[in-house]
Every structure is written in C-alpha cells, then in structure tokens.
Design a protein around this motif. Structure first.
Motif, PDB file in Angstrom:
ATOM      1  N   ASP B  30       0.854  -1.194   0.000  1.00 39.10           N
ATOM      2  CA  ASP B  30       0.000   0.000   0.000  1.00 39.10           C
ATOM      3  C   ASP B  30       0.891   1.246   0.000  1.00 39.10           C
ATOM      4  OD1 ASP B  30      -2.866   1.202   0.890  1.00 39.10           O
ATOM      5  OD2 ASP B  30      -1.229   2.244   1.912  1.00 39.10           O
ATOM      6  N   PRO B  31       0.590   2.223  -0.863  1.00 33.77           N
ATOM      7  CA  PRO B  31       1.478   3.392  -0.970  1.00 33.77           C
ATOM      8  C   PRO B  31       1.636   4.170   0.335  1.00 33.77           C
ATOM      9  CG  PRO B  31      -0.500   3.655  -2.352  1.00 33.77           C
ATOM     10  CD  PRO B  31      -0.504   2.251  -1.841  1.00 33.77           C
ATOM     11  N   LEU B  32       0.569   4.279   1.132  1.00 35.27           N
ATOM     12  CA  LEU B  32       0.704   5.030   2.388  1.00 35.27           C
ATOM     13  C   LEU B  32       1.535   4.254   3.414  1.00 35.27           C
ATOM     14  CD1 LEU B  32      -2.798   6.693   2.810  1.00 35.27           C
ATOM     15  CD2 LEU B  32      -0.719   7.638   1.816  1.00 35.27           C
ATOM     16  N   ARG B  33       1.354   2.933   3.428  1.00 33.29           N
ATOM     17  CA  ARG B  33       2.151   2.147   4.381  1.00 33.29           C
ATOM     18  C   ARG B  33       3.619   2.132   3.965  1.00 33.29           C
ATOM     19  NH1 ARG B  33      -2.784  -1.141   4.509  1.00 33.29           N
ATOM     20  NH2 ARG B  33      -1.853  -2.762   3.217  1.00 33.29           N
ATOM     21  N   LEU B  34       3.857   2.127   2.647  1.00 38.47           N
ATOM     22  CA  LEU B  34       5.247   2.249   2.175  1.00 38.47           C
ATOM     23  C   LEU B  34       5.848   3.582   2.621  1.00 38.47           C
ATOM     24  CD1 LEU B  34       5.707   1.106  -1.544  1.00 38.47           C
ATOM     25  CD2 LEU B  34       6.922   0.278   0.465  1.00 38.47           C
ATOM     26  N   LEU B  35       5.031   4.625   2.533  1.00 40.57           N
ATOM     27  CA  LEU B  35       5.487   5.957   2.944  1.00 40.57           C
ATOM     28  C   LEU B  35       5.840   5.975   4.436  1.00 40.57           C
ATOM     29  CD1 LEU B  35       5.839   8.935   2.114  1.00 40.57           C
ATOM     30  CD2 LEU B  35       3.432   9.298   2.640  1.00 40.57           C
ATOM     31  N   ILE B  36       5.001   5.365   5.251  1.00 40.36           N
ATOM     32  CA  ILE B  36       5.266   5.300   6.696  1.00 40.36           C
ATOM     33  C   ILE B  36       6.611   4.612   6.950  1.00 40.36           C
ATOM     34  CG2 ILE B  36       4.527   4.204   8.860  1.00 40.36           C
ATOM     35  CD1 ILE B  36       1.593   4.528   7.823  1.00 40.36           C
ATOM     36  N   VAL B  37       6.816   3.496   6.267  1.00 38.13           N
ATOM     37  CA  VAL B  37       8.051   2.726   6.481  1.00 38.13           C
ATOM     38  C   VAL B  37       9.268   3.512   5.992  1.00 38.13           C
ATOM     39  CG1 VAL B  37       9.244   0.618   5.739  1.00 38.13           C
ATOM     40  CG2 VAL B  37       6.895   0.508   6.559  1.00 38.13           C
ATOM     41  N   ARG B  38       9.099   4.249   4.905  1.00 40.27           N
ATOM     42  CA  ARG B  38      10.211   5.090   4.444  1.00 40.27           C
ATOM     43  C   ARG B  38      10.538   6.166   5.488  1.00 40.27           C
ATOM     44  NH1 ARG B  38       9.384   7.671  -1.134  1.00 40.27           N
ATOM     45  NH2 ARG B  38      11.599   8.094  -0.912  1.00 40.27           N
ATOM     46  N   GLU B  39       9.517   6.761   6.073  1.00 44.04           N
ATOM     47  CA  GLU B  39       9.753   7.794   7.103  1.00 44.04           C
ATOM     48  C   GLU B  39      10.480   7.190   8.306  1.00 44.04           C
ATOM     49  OE1 GLU B  39       8.981  11.124   7.279  1.00 44.04           O
ATOM     50  OE2 GLU B  39       8.392  11.128   5.181  1.00 44.04           O
ATOM     51  N   LEU B  40      10.058   5.979   8.697  1.00 41.92           N
ATOM     52  CA  LEU B  40      10.662   5.348   9.877  1.00 41.92           C
ATOM     53  C   LEU B  40      12.081   4.847   9.599  1.00 41.92           C
ATOM     54  CD1 LEU B  40       7.595   3.372  11.264  1.00 41.92           C
ATOM     55  CD2 LEU B  40       8.608   5.435  12.227  1.00 41.92           C
ATOM     56  N   SER B  41      12.461   4.780   8.329  1.00 36.78           N
ATOM     57  CA  SER B  41      13.828   4.361   8.002  1.00 36.78           C
ATOM     58  C   SER B  41      14.756   5.572   7.920  1.00 36.78           C
ATOM     59  CB  SER B  41      13.846   3.610   6.670  1.00 36.78           C
ATOM     60  OG  SER B  41      13.612   4.512   5.596  1.00 36.78           O
ATOM     61  N   GLY B  42      14.216   6.764   8.186  1.00 41.22           N
ATOM     62  CA  GLY B  42      14.994   7.991   8.084  1.00 41.22           C
ATOM     63  C   GLY B  42      15.797   8.269   9.349  1.00 41.22           C
ATOM     64  N   LEU B  95      15.240 -12.352   9.814  1.00 45.48           N
ATOM     65  CA  LEU B  95      14.366 -13.305   9.123  1.00 45.48           C
ATOM     66  C   LEU B  95      14.596 -13.298   7.618  1.00 45.48           C
ATOM     67  CD1 LEU B  95      10.980 -12.574  10.923  1.00 45.48           C
ATOM     68  CD2 LEU B  95      12.217 -14.747  10.982  1.00 45.48           C
ATOM     69  N   PHE B  96      14.695 -12.098   7.056  1.00 44.11           N
ATOM     70  CA  PHE B  96      14.736 -11.944   5.594  1.00 44.11           C
ATOM     71  C   PHE B  96      15.872 -10.989   5.214  1.00 44.11           C
ATOM     72  CE2 PHE B  96      10.082 -11.969   6.871  1.00 44.11           C
ATOM     73  CZ  PHE B  96       9.890 -13.321   6.668  1.00 44.11           C
ATOM     74  N   PRO B  97      17.107 -11.464   5.251  1.00 39.22           N
ATOM     75  CA  PRO B  97      18.249 -10.557   5.032  1.00 39.22           C
ATOM     76  C   PRO B  97      18.140  -9.809   3.700  1.00 39.22           C
ATOM     77  CG  PRO B  97      19.005 -12.714   5.803  1.00 39.22           C
ATOM     78  CD  PRO B  97      17.542 -12.851   5.504  1.00 39.22           C
ATOM     79  N   GLY B  98      18.290  -8.510   3.777  1.00 41.69           N
ATOM     80  CA  GLY B  98      18.305  -7.695   2.558  1.00 41.69           C
ATOM     81  C   GLY B  98      16.944  -7.280   2.047  1.00 41.69           C
ATOM     82  N   LEU B  99      15.872  -7.894   2.573  1.00 40.92           N
ATOM     83  CA  LEU B  99      14.546  -7.625   2.013  1.00 40.92           C
ATOM     84  C   LEU B  99      14.091  -6.189   2.276  1.00 40.92           C
ATOM     85  CD1 LEU B  99      11.967  -8.771   0.637  1.00 40.92           C
ATOM     86  CD2 LEU B  99      11.079  -9.150   2.927  1.00 40.92           C
ATOM     87  N   LEU B 100      14.180  -5.751   3.516  1.00 39.40           N
ATOM     88  CA  LEU B 100      13.685  -4.415   3.852  1.00 39.40           C
ATOM     89  C   LEU B 100      14.461  -3.347   3.063  1.00 39.40           C
ATOM     90  CD1 LEU B 100      11.719  -2.800   5.598  1.00 39.40           C
ATOM     91  CD2 LEU B 100      13.480  -2.683   7.362  1.00 39.40           C
ATOM     92  N   ASP B 101      15.774  -3.510   3.000  1.00 40.52           N
ATOM     93  CA  ASP B 101      16.569  -2.533   2.258  1.00 40.52           C
ATOM     94  C   ASP B 101      16.208  -2.534   0.774  1.00 40.52           C
ATOM     95  OD1 ASP B 101      18.028  -1.317   4.299  1.00 40.52           O
ATOM     96  OD2 ASP B 101      19.487  -2.934   4.358  1.00 40.52           O
ATOM     97  N   ALA B 102      15.981  -3.715   0.208  1.00 35.78           N
ATOM     98  CA  ALA B 102      15.624  -3.784  -1.218  1.00 35.78           C
ATOM     99  C   ALA B 102      14.286  -3.083  -1.462  1.00 35.78           C
ATOM    100  CB  ALA B 102      15.565  -5.237  -1.679  1.00 35.78           C
ATOM    101  N   ILE B 103      13.331  -3.267  -0.550  1.00 34.04           N
ATOM    102  CA  ILE B 103      12.020  -2.630  -0.720  1.00 34.04           C
ATOM    103  C   ILE B 103      12.138  -1.114  -0.539  1.00 34.04           C
ATOM    104  CG2 ILE B 103       9.695  -2.425   0.259  1.00 34.04           C
ATOM    105  CD1 ILE B 103       9.780  -5.458   0.771  1.00 34.04           C
ATOM    106  N   LEU B 104      12.917  -0.686   0.461  1.00 32.01           N
ATOM    107  CA  LEU B 104      13.091   0.758   0.675  1.00 32.01           C
ATOM    108  C   LEU B 104      13.790   1.403  -0.520  1.00 32.01           C
ATOM    109  CD1 LEU B 104      14.117   0.728   4.449  1.00 32.01           C
ATOM    110  CD2 LEU B 104      12.057   1.775   3.486  1.00 32.01           C
ATOM    111  N   THR B 105      14.798   0.727  -1.059  1.00 34.04           N
ATOM    112  CA  THR B 105      15.496   1.254  -2.237  1.00 34.04           C
ATOM    113  C   THR B 105      14.539   1.328  -3.424  1.00 34.04           C
ATOM    114  OG1 THR B 105      17.553   0.282  -1.439  1.00 34.04           O
ATOM    115  CG2 THR B 105      17.485   0.899  -3.771  1.00 34.04           C
ATOM    116  N   ALA B 106      13.744   0.274  -3.601  1.00 37.98           N
ATOM    117  CA  ALA B 106      12.783   0.251  -4.703  1.00 37.98           C
ATOM    118  C   ALA B 106      11.763   1.382  -4.554  1.00 37.98           C
ATOM    119  CB  ALA B 106      12.081  -1.105  -4.747  1.00 37.98           C
TER     120      ALA B 106
END
Lengths: 121, 121
Positions: B30-42, B95-106
């Motif tokens: 979901d675009p808004l949930r992606l946005l939330i996660v991007r903010e929390l990765s800042g 659990l999922f090495p590299g997954l979160l970073d790949a999604i944030l980069t994408a």
C-alpha cells in the motif's frame, strides 16, 4: 468461405514503466503466487500453468497467474493452446534492483524454516 | 476506593518467529504504508503517528499503522498518550536478510521516477 480466426491470442501486459512496486508486492503477498515465482526462478525459466502444481482448482490457478501478469511480475504467451509463463526478471531488475532476488531468498529462508520446525513457524 | 486502571497499555505484536513473508509484503503493498516505512527508516527512527503526515483521516492512519504492526513490520509502544512507532529492523533483517533494504530502495527509485516524469510513471 470464412477466414480462420487468428490463432495468436495475445494477453495484455503492463509496459515496464507501468509496473508499480505496490502492485508487485501485492502480487507476491500470497503463498501460492510466491510458490509460482519460486518455480519460475528455477532451472526451467518457462513453464506452462499445469507444470506448476498448486493445491487449488484450475480456475484459481488461472486467477493467480493473471494477478502476477497484471502486476508485471510474469509474462504469459500462448504457444498453441498452452500458456507459457516466465518471470519478467529484466524489467523487474531494471526497475527495482535487488528486489526480486531479496524476495526469492526470503521465500526460500521461510520455506527452510518451516521444514525444520515441527510447529511450522 | 477504586484502584486506578493500569496506565501502561501494551499493544500486541507478533513474535519474530510468527512474522510471515506474505504478511510483510501485503503490509508494504500500500502506498501510504510504504510511505510510513520510508519515514521510519529515516534519521528519526521513532515517530508518533501524527509526526508522519498522511493525506487521510486519523482513523485510516491508525488502521495503516495497525496493519504494519500486526504484520511485524513496526513496533508500537505507548509513551504517555502517544504511540511511538519504530521499524522492527533487527527482526526483519534476521528473518529476511536484505529484504527491507531492497524494498526501501525500490520505493525510493519509484518516488524519484515519479518526480522526474511529468506523466507520473
């Protein structure tokens, strides 16, 4: 005398620029669709729908392949009466570098954990 | 004389072993949930819900944070009356090495493409 109907049916696919991250993640948020993508990432990059065994009806199988196609994750082309499926790896890697591999690796990790744990987690 | 209700409300979170890849991908589809996660990765890893501006009502915002928490993507703890949100990066990376970073980069790639293209694709 009638002319034969064109035998080459073409299924609609999003262009590379139309592929959205949210759509790709949604398409891969289902265990059976993840399984399909794992199979297509294996040694045989083109498989018909019936070559991937899923524990669901044929119409549900067709639905899952369609979701993957419409999200831009797979390409489906008719060869004769069979649909051949392949990952759109070049497009996905160009749009979202490392994403597909990270998801495939995560899916493999999860499947391995499930097999090694009696509780299934 | 009645005793005061406990002030420390605790929200339910899945244990690490309960976090499923499909649930994480669904939460991030979901675009808004992606946005939330991007903010929390800042640079500020803990934010209250109201510190992340979303173009939706407060109850919809609450819903999106809950979906992320229930999928194991974020941790929510009460501090006073505010909920503090943080990514469960350690759990997800284990659990999922590299997954979160790949999604944030994408997600960043996609946002950059959108800004640089007048058609929004």
């Amino acid at each position: 005398m009638t002319t034969a109907a064109p035998s080459a049916r073409v299924l609609e696919h999003p262009a590379r620029a139309e592929i959205r991250l949210e759509g790709v993640l949604h398409a891969l948020s289902d265990p059976l669709r993840l399984l399909i993508v794992r199979e297509l990432s294996g040694p045989r990059p083109e498989l018909t729908c019936s070559q991937i065994e899923l524990p669901v009806t044929k119409s549900t199988t067709t639905h899952h392949f369609r979701v993957l196609r419409e999200a831009g994750v797979i390409q489906q082309i008719y060869r004769g009466t069979a649909k051949l499926n392949a990952l759109r790896r070049t497009d996905l890697d160009a749009l979202f570098p490392g994403l597909l591999d990270a998801i495939l690796t995560a899916a493999t990790h999860q499947a391995d954990r499930k097999q090694s744990s009696p509780s299934g987690v």
